[in-house]
Write a protein that holds these residues in place. Structure first.
Motif, short mmCIF file in Angstrom:
data_model
loop_
_atom_site.label_atom_id
_atom_site.label_comp_id
_atom_site.label_asym_id
_atom_site.label_seq_id
_atom_site.Cartn_x
_atom_site.Cartn_y
_atom_site.Cartn_z
N ILE A 312 0.95 -1.08 0.02
CA ILE A 312 0.06 -0.02 0.05
C ILE A 312 1.06 1.14 -0.14
O ILE A 312 1.44 1.49 0.92
N ASP A 313 0.70 2.04 -0.96
CA ASP A 313 1.57 3.09 -1.32
C ASP A 313 0.80 4.59 -1.81
O ASP A 313 -0.51 4.30 -1.82
N GLY A 314 1.23 5.43 -1.78
CA GLY A 314 0.71 6.62 -2.43
C GLY A 314 1.44 8.05 -1.78
O GLY A 314 2.18 7.94 -1.10
N LEU A 315 0.91 9.15 -2.25
CA LEU A 315 0.99 10.28 -1.88
C LEU A 315 0.35 10.69 -0.50
O LEU A 315 -0.41 11.63 -0.44
N LEU A 316 0.73 9.99 0.44
CA LEU A 316 0.22 10.33 1.79
C LEU A 316 0.96 10.48 2.74
O LEU A 316 2.29 10.04 2.83
N PRO A 317 0.89 11.18 4.02
CA PRO A 317 1.67 11.35 5.07
C PRO A 317 1.87 9.92 5.83
O PRO A 317 1.02 9.22 5.82
N PRO A 318 3.22 9.82 6.09
CA PRO A 318 3.56 8.58 6.54
C PRO A 318 2.62 7.94 7.63
O PRO A 318 2.37 6.50 7.68
N ALA A 319 2.18 8.66 8.44
CA ALA A 319 1.39 8.51 9.83
C ALA A 319 -0.07 7.98 9.12
O ALA A 319 -0.53 6.62 9.67
N VAL A 320 -0.69 8.42 8.11
CA VAL A 320 -1.69 7.95 7.48
C VAL A 320 -1.78 6.85 6.74
O VAL A 320 -2.31 5.73 7.02
N ARG A 321 -0.41 6.63 6.02
CA ARG A 321 -0.48 5.40 5.24
C ARG A 321 -0.11 4.27 6.29
O ARG A 321 -0.47 3.09 6.06
N ARG A 322 0.55 4.40 7.46
CA ARG A 322 0.77 3.49 8.41
C ARG A 322 -0.72 2.97 9.03
O ARG A 322 -0.96 1.87 9.40
N ARG A 323 -1.55 3.81 9.43
CA ARG A 323 -2.77 3.75 9.97
C ARG A 323 -3.75 2.86 8.79
O ARG A 323 -4.23 1.98 9.36
N ILE A 324 -3.44 3.06 7.60
CA ILE A 324 -4.15 2.23 6.75
C ILE A 324 -3.77 0.87 6.73
O ILE A 324 -4.62 0.02 6.65
N VAL A 325 -2.60 0.78 6.57
CA VAL A 325 -1.96 -0.60 6.75
C VAL A 325 -2.43 -1.26 7.96
O VAL A 325 -2.74 -2.58 7.70
N VAL A 326 -2.29 -0.88 8.94
CA VAL A 326 -2.87 -1.46 10.34
C VAL A 326 -4.25 -1.87 10.41
O VAL A 326 -4.45 -3.06 10.58
N SER A 327 -5.14 -0.80 9.63
CA SER A 327 -6.50 -1.18 9.66
C SER A 327 -6.81 -2.04 8.57
O SER A 327 -7.78 -2.80 8.86
N VAL A 328 -6.10 -2.34 7.50
CA VAL A 328 -6.31 -3.21 6.47
C VAL A 328 -5.97 -4.55 7.03
O VAL A 328 -6.73 -5.65 6.81
N LYS A 329 -5.10 -4.79 7.93
CA LYS A 329 -4.52 -6.07 8.51
C LYS A 329 -5.65 -6.40 9.31
O LYS A 329 -6.37 -7.77 9.32
N SER A 330 -6.30 -5.41 10.20
CA SER A 330 -7.37 -5.90 11.06
C SER A 330 -8.88 -6.27 10.26
O SER A 330 -9.34 -7.34 10.96
N GLU A 331 -8.99 -5.62 9.43
CA GLU A 331 -10.16 -6.03 8.47
C GLU A 331 -9.87 -7.26 7.61
O GLU A 331 -10.71 -8.18 7.66
N LEU A 332 -8.91 -7.53 7.37
CA LEU A 332 -8.69 -8.90 6.64
C LEU A 332 -8.78 -10.23 7.73
O LEU A 332 -9.13 -11.12 7.38
N ALA A 333 -8.27 -9.86 8.85
CA ALA A 333 -8.37 -10.81 10.03
C ALA A 333 -9.88 -11.10 10.16
O ALA A 333 -10.18 -12.42 10.57
N ARG A 334 -10.49 -10.16 10.01
CA ARG A 334 -12.14 -10.22 10.33
C ARG A 334 -12.64 -11.14 9.13
O ARG A 334 -13.59 -12.04 9.36
N LEU A 335 -12.16 -10.82 8.02
CA LEU A 335 -12.71 -11.79 6.86
C LEU A 335 -12.24 -13.24 6.86
O LEU A 335 -12.97 -14.12 6.59
N ASP A 336 -11.06 -13.33 7.29
CA ASP A 336 -10.27 -14.91 7.17
C ASP A 336 -8.99 -14.62 7.88
O ASP A 336 -7.96 -14.21 7.48
N ALA A 337 -9.08 -15.21 9.13
CA ALA A 337 -7.84 -15.45 10.03
C ALA A 337 -6.74 -16.00 9.49
O ALA A 337 -5.63 -15.50 9.33
#
Length: 384
Positions: A312-337
């Motif tokens: 996950i990449d993009g023209l984002l502040p590093p802190a925002v990009r990091r939050r997205i990555v953490v949230s995606v991991k959590s959402e993915l675990a809900r879909l299929d651990a």
């Protein structure tokens, strides 16, 4: 020398030619393919001896030696001081010659244009920035042309001959605005810039360019296959398989942004619609919806083609990009651990400067990498 590298073979290929070579190919084609392979391996490992090249490529010691010698003579590789091991003869490490080739990269963003000149090892040699406020694309092309001419004036004839092209990355914009006539107009303006500079020109979206940079200088340098998502003024990206990029710069082609996912109100929408603008993603509700959508998209990709990494990449502040990555991991675990444990989600290495560097990678990939075709599934305008 612009347009090819000196030596017994022409390392680069014309965009209309296929980059892969079969055993039935002519000897010149096989030689060029092997030279590309050697250069890419040395780029990955930093330096290799002739014996190591033979071992990694499966070439005979004599063939590896001949190719290495020709690349040194062409100025693309440089031989280091002999290194003596515990046993056997000393070996000579070969590494990329920083001055062996240079590439311009231009990123035309939403608010600013950024031009860089990158050498063969990825070092930014020169750069310029221009504000886009009140300027047309034609104005930007004129400014870029002047900047390139100014930069080139500082080099002698030999260094100028090492310039191998200009890659131009254009902000994708809203998908509905990416009509064929619009893209054709953009391409013609920028291809005209390349013709005026007498440089081979490669035009892509910022997502394709940033992915090229990730493939060469970032995580992709050691991982040949992964899903790539780029969040700019919209969301672009797709698949990288065996070192080849498989997504388009326009709405009509391939792209992970077209995958249907849950939207803000629960209705199914294309993933790209969850990105209004990178500045708005910091809103908690929108960030959560985007993370949920990305999780659904990469899950769909991983269970259909076996992808084990999503960047996950993009023209984002590093802190925002990091939050997205953490949230995606959590959402993915809900879909299929189980799948969440197998599928790595990582931040990319892109930033505003890195998109320009990625644009400079477009001619680098085309001219010096094995199977350098961006792919039939990707949209990339080119001119020689």
């Amino acid at each position: 020398m612009t347009g090819h590298i000196p030596g017994t073979t022409v390392l680069r290929r014309h965009p209309s030619e296929q980059a892969s070579f079969s055993l039935g190919s002519n000897q010149v084609g096989l030689r060029a393919a092997n030279e590309r392979l050697v250069l890419s391996l040395i780029r990955t490992h930093g330096q290799l001896s002739k014996a190591q090249i033979a071992e990694l490529t499966g070439l005979t010691a004599q063939t590896a030696s001949v190719i290495a010698r020709s690349l040194v003579e062409a100025g693309l590789l440089v031989a280091g001081a002999p290194v003596r091991g515990k046993v056997g003869q000393p070996f000579v490490p070969l590494s990329l010659h920083a001055a062996g080739a240079m590439f311009f990269g231009l990123h035309v963003g939403e608010r600013e244009a950024h031009l860089v000149l990158v050498n063969f090892t990825g070092l930014v040699v020169a750069e310029r920035r221009f504000s886009l406020e009140g300027r047309t694309l034609g104005d930007v092309a004129a400014l870029a042309r002047k900047a390139v001419v100014d930069i080139r004036s500082d080099f002698d004839a030999e260094a100028n001959a090492r310039l191998q092209g200009i890659g131009i990355a254009v902000a994708a914009g809203r998908h509905e605005a990416q009509s064929a006539p619009h893209l054709a107009e953009v391409d013609e303006t920028l291809l005209a810039l390349g013709r005026q500079l007498h440089l081979a020109t490669y035009i892509s979206s910022d997502a394709v360019a940033a992915c090229s940079g990730e493939l060469i200088y970032g995580l992709g340098s050691g991982v040949p296959s992964f899903a790539y998502l780029f969040i700019g003024d919209s969301l672009g990206g797709g698949l990288v398989q065996n070192g080849q990029i498989h997504f388009a710069r326009d709405a009509a082609g391939l792209g992970i942004g077209k995958v249907p996912v849950p939207g803000l109100d629960g209705a199914t929408v294309p993933l790209w619609t969850l990105v209004e603008h990178p500045d708005a993603i910091s809103d908690e509700r929108r960030l959560a919806a985007l993370a949920r959508g990305i999780a659904h998209a990469v899950y769909s990709v991983s269970v259909t083609i076996g992808c084990e990494l999503a960047v996950i990449d993009g023209l984002l502040p590093p802190a925002v990009r990091r939050r997205i990555v953490v949230s995606v991991k959590s959402e993915l675990a809900r879909l299929d651990a189980g799948m969440a444990a197998k599928l790595a989600i990582r931040e990319g290495t892109s930033e505003r400067r890195a998109v320009s560097l990625g644009a400079a990678c477009l001619p680098l990939v085309d001219r010096f990498f094995p199977q350098a075709e961006i792919s039939s599934g990707a949209t990339l305008s080119r001119s020689d």
